[in-house]
Design a protein around this motif. Structure first.
Motif, PDB file in Angstrom:
ATOM      1  N   ARG A   1     -27.482 -20.809  33.828  1.00 11.86           N
ATOM      2  CA  ARG A   1     -28.029 -21.883  34.661  1.00 11.86           C
ATOM      3  C   ARG A   1     -29.434 -21.590  35.157  1.00 11.86           C
ATOM      4  O   ARG A   1     -30.281 -22.483  35.213  1.00 11.86           O
ATOM      5  CB  ARG A   1     -27.123 -22.123  35.881  1.00 11.86           C
ATOM      6  CG  ARG A   1     -25.783 -22.754  35.545  1.00 11.86           C
ATOM      7  CD  ARG A   1     -25.003 -23.074  36.802  1.00 11.86           C
ATOM      8  NE  ARG A   1     -23.719 -23.706  36.478  1.00 11.86           N
ATOM      9  CZ  ARG A   1     -23.043 -24.472  37.319  1.00 11.86           C
ATOM     10  NH1 ARG A   1     -23.512 -24.693  38.523  1.00 11.86           N
ATOM     11  NH2 ARG A   1     -21.896 -25.009  36.963  1.00 11.86           N
TER      12      ARG A   1
ATOM     13  N   GLU B   1     -21.660 -25.841  29.993  1.00 14.22           N
ATOM     14  CA  GLU B   1     -22.320 -24.652  29.462  1.00 14.22           C
ATOM     15  C   GLU B   1     -21.742 -24.229  28.124  1.00 14.22           C
ATOM     16  O   GLU B   1     -22.462 -23.718  27.261  1.00 14.22           O
ATOM     17  CB  GLU B   1     -22.191 -23.473  30.450  1.00 14.22           C
ATOM     18  CG  GLU B   1     -22.951 -23.658  31.748  1.00 14.22           C
ATOM     19  CD  GLU B   1     -22.092 -24.271  32.826  1.00 14.22           C
ATOM     20  OE1 GLU B   1     -22.520 -24.276  33.991  1.00 14.22           O
ATOM     21  OE2 GLU B   1     -20.986 -24.749  32.511  1.00 14.22           O
TER      22      GLU B   1
ATOM     23  N   GLY C   1     -25.229 -27.833  33.730  1.00 10.31           N
ATOM     24  CA  GLY C   1     -24.802 -26.799  34.676  1.00 10.31           C
ATOM     25  C   GLY C   1     -25.488 -26.867  36.018  1.00 10.31           C
ATOM     26  O   GLY C   1     -25.777 -25.830  36.603  1.00 10.31           O
TER      27      GLY C   1
ATOM     28  N   ASN D   1     -21.726 -23.679  41.625  1.00 12.23           N
ATOM     29  CA  ASN D   1     -20.759 -23.199  40.644  1.00 12.23           C
ATOM     30  C   ASN D   1     -19.371 -23.159  41.267  1.00 12.23           C
ATOM     31  O   ASN D   1     -19.169 -22.580  42.336  1.00 12.23           O
ATOM     32  CB  ASN D   1     -21.176 -21.806  40.152  1.00 12.23           C
ATOM     33  CG  ASN D   1     -20.350 -21.340  38.978  1.00 12.23           C
ATOM     34  OD1 ASN D   1     -19.180 -21.031  39.140  1.00 12.23           O
ATOM     35  ND2 ASN D   1     -20.957 -21.274  37.815  1.00 12.23           N
TER      36      ASN D   1
END
Length: 550
Positions: free
Chosen positions: A299, A503, A520, A524
């Motif tokens: 990312r 991803e 992405g 997260n």
């Protein structure tokens, strides 16, 4: 009336020194931990690459705790009653190794196997069949490897006399650390470039082939080096004979576990609850941390134009995660050897040291400066919590790796402290006169001055039975939190990243690029799971602190 059985023969280990014998006895642990390391590093991104959503992927990891909860007690009972000429443990270990190696190969070459059977037409049905076969292989690996683990631990107990159990546990811990280091080191190397396509055209395929050979090879070495005592019918009763009645077996084991669970001593219960809350934190870390580090790299460190290229993203994320785990496992390995020297163990409180008179003052002063093991355990909980509270803020591969490696010290303590405290409590409950003989798995015994390994010991037989029950209960308190961790991660993934991984899944990645969306973006979801685990670790620190008042 069923016949009585007795163990006959003499247990022995090949080798001309104690160190060699200990290494051979615990050598299978290298293959076990190597396989676990490959699974933890690569299987999550591999399933995401196949098109499984993160929430569904988290459900797959129910396999680990489920197999530990079901397989180990059943295999323990089957092995205890086995009358094989090869011994009670080794035949099941070899059978498990064969199953694990076969399923690893199926897992690595799932697409090719499905393509050879139904054809590679790219249809949804083919993709679903590929995912199903991969998930079934993971479950089979987990169930079979738990059988190996159960028998390997029992083999140490069966083979070593009571005074060598502590040293055996220490060597098992060291082989565990070695296996992780080799596994993570192999995963961090570009094997396709190094070895060529001979073992497979991707990093994951080559690692599954190597892991299959490792589990077979290391288990074979231990089984070759160890000679077990054999269970045979005995016409005479006595202490060594065991009645095998038709109504005994798994039901008797379940009854023993249930009755003991309901009557746990307060200190044992406190140890188990500390383990319970800590493993709610450890579970997402162990299964998702490498994917988190790899996704963080993808990312924030990879240029946007390279995110949609046709490179082996699975291999890249796996190598990045393995490199972080290699550093982490090195920290744990060093901690496993040196922490016991820096921490005053519970045994030190009952064992009076007699240093040389000239150095007595200095050594006693240094000993007073050491924290006790309970303080170190609480500190480990807090250190892990502090690191994982920062996980959602990690915006680079370097920062994610630093946070991950900081957890190496808490992990070394987590592998040591619960066993040490429970070992002391088991010794007290079984009427042992010397509490300092409790097993400390990260340090070799200072009392064992003899270099040989006696083949058998009949002392403390009641203690051995008692320790099996209580350590089995500790395993339950270690396993159940993994179901809770899976449930938490499933909800987090479903809310924050409900679709397929942008991803790792090619079609999702291409669709996002076509719509001009950033691949992405946002927080997260794995980092959020790690943050929740940090909160659970604070509860574990509180539970651990209660031991001081009991």
């Amino acid at each position: 009336m069923a016949a009585a059985y007795a163990l006959t023969g003499q247990a022995s280990i090949k080798g001309n020194s104690e160190m060699v014998r200990m290494v051979l006895l615990t050598f299978c642990t290298i293959g076990i931990t190597f396989t676990w390391g490959i699974e933890m590093t690569y299987c999550t991104p591999y399933l995401l690459n196949l098109g499984l959503t993160k929430s569904n992927t988290s459900l797959v990891w129910v396999a680990g705790p489920l197999s530990g909860l079901i397989v180990q007690p059943i295999v323990g009972v089957v092995a205890d009653e086995s009358t094989s000429n090869w011994g009670r443990r080794r035949p099941l270990m070899m059978a498990g190794a064969v199953i694990v190696s076969a399923c690893l190969l199926v897992l690595g070459f799932t697409r090719e196997i499905v393509g050879a059977i139904v054809g590679d037409d790219g249809s949804d049905a083919t993709r679903r069949l590929t995912v199903v076969l991969a998930v079934m292989s993971i479950y089979a690996v987990d169930f079979a490897i738990n059988a190996i683990m159960s028998c390997a631990r029992s083999l140490i107990v069966d083979t070593l006399p009571i005074e060598k159990q502590q040293a055996g546990a220490a060597w098992g811990s060291r082989m565990n650390a070695v296996g992780h280091m080799i596994g993570y080191g192999a995963g961090s190397i570009d094997l396709v470039r190094l070895l060529g396509p001979s073992l497979g055209d991707t990093q994951f395929k080559q690692l599954t082939v190597i892991a299959a050979m490792a589990i077979l090879g290391t288990t074979s070495v231990t089984c070759w080096a160890v000679t077990e005592r054999v269970l045979r019918p005995s016409s005479a009763g006595g202490a060594l004979a065991t009645k095998k009645l038709p109504d005994e077996g798994p039901l008797k084991v379940l009854h023993q576990i249930r009755s003991t669970l309901l009557t746990l001593p307060p200190r044992v219960q406190a140890i188990c609850w500390a383990q319970f809350w800590s493993w709610i934190g450890w579970f997402p870390f162990l299964f998702y941390s490498t994917t988190w580090v790899g996704e963080t790299y993808f990312r924030y460190d990879v240029p946007p134009g390279a995110r949609t290229s046709g490179t082996d993203v699975l291999g890249d994320i796996g190598r990045i995660g393995s490199a972080a785990l290699m550093i982490y496992s090195t920290v744990s390995f060093v901690g496993a050897f040196f922490l016991p020297m820096m921490v005053r163990s519970p045994a030190d409180e009952t064992y009076t040291h007699r240093p040389p008179r000239a150095m007595a003052g200095l050594l006693e002063g240094l000993d007073r400066m050491k924290p006790d093991l309970l303080t170190a355990w609480i500190g480990g909980h807090l250190m892990f919590a502090a690191a994982m509270f920062m996980a959602p803020l990690a915006k680079s591969f370097v920062s994610a790796t630093i946070l991950m490696c900081l957890c190496g010290i808490p992990w070394a303590i987590a592998m040591w402290a619960p066993t040490a405290f429970l070992g002391i409590e088991v010794n007290k409950l079984s009427g042992a006169q010397d509490p300092s003989s409790a097993a400390l798995p990260l340090t070799s015994s200072r009392r064992n001055s003899n270099s040989g390994l006696p083949s058998s010991s009949s002392s403390s037989s009641s203690s051995g039975e008692l320790s099996g029950i209580y350590f089995g209960i500790l395993n339950i308190y270690t396993t159940l939190p993994q179901f809770i961790g899976t449930f938490i991660s499933t909800i987090v993934f479903a809310v924050m990243e409900p679709g397929k991984s942008p991803e790792l899944h090619d079609e999702t990645k291409e669709a996002a690029a076509a719509e001009g969306k950033e691949v992405g973006g946002g927080t997260n979801a794995i980092a959020v799971c790690l943050f929740i685990g940090a909160m659970s670790m604070l509860v574990a620190a509180r539970m651990t602190h209660k031991l001081r008042r009991l």
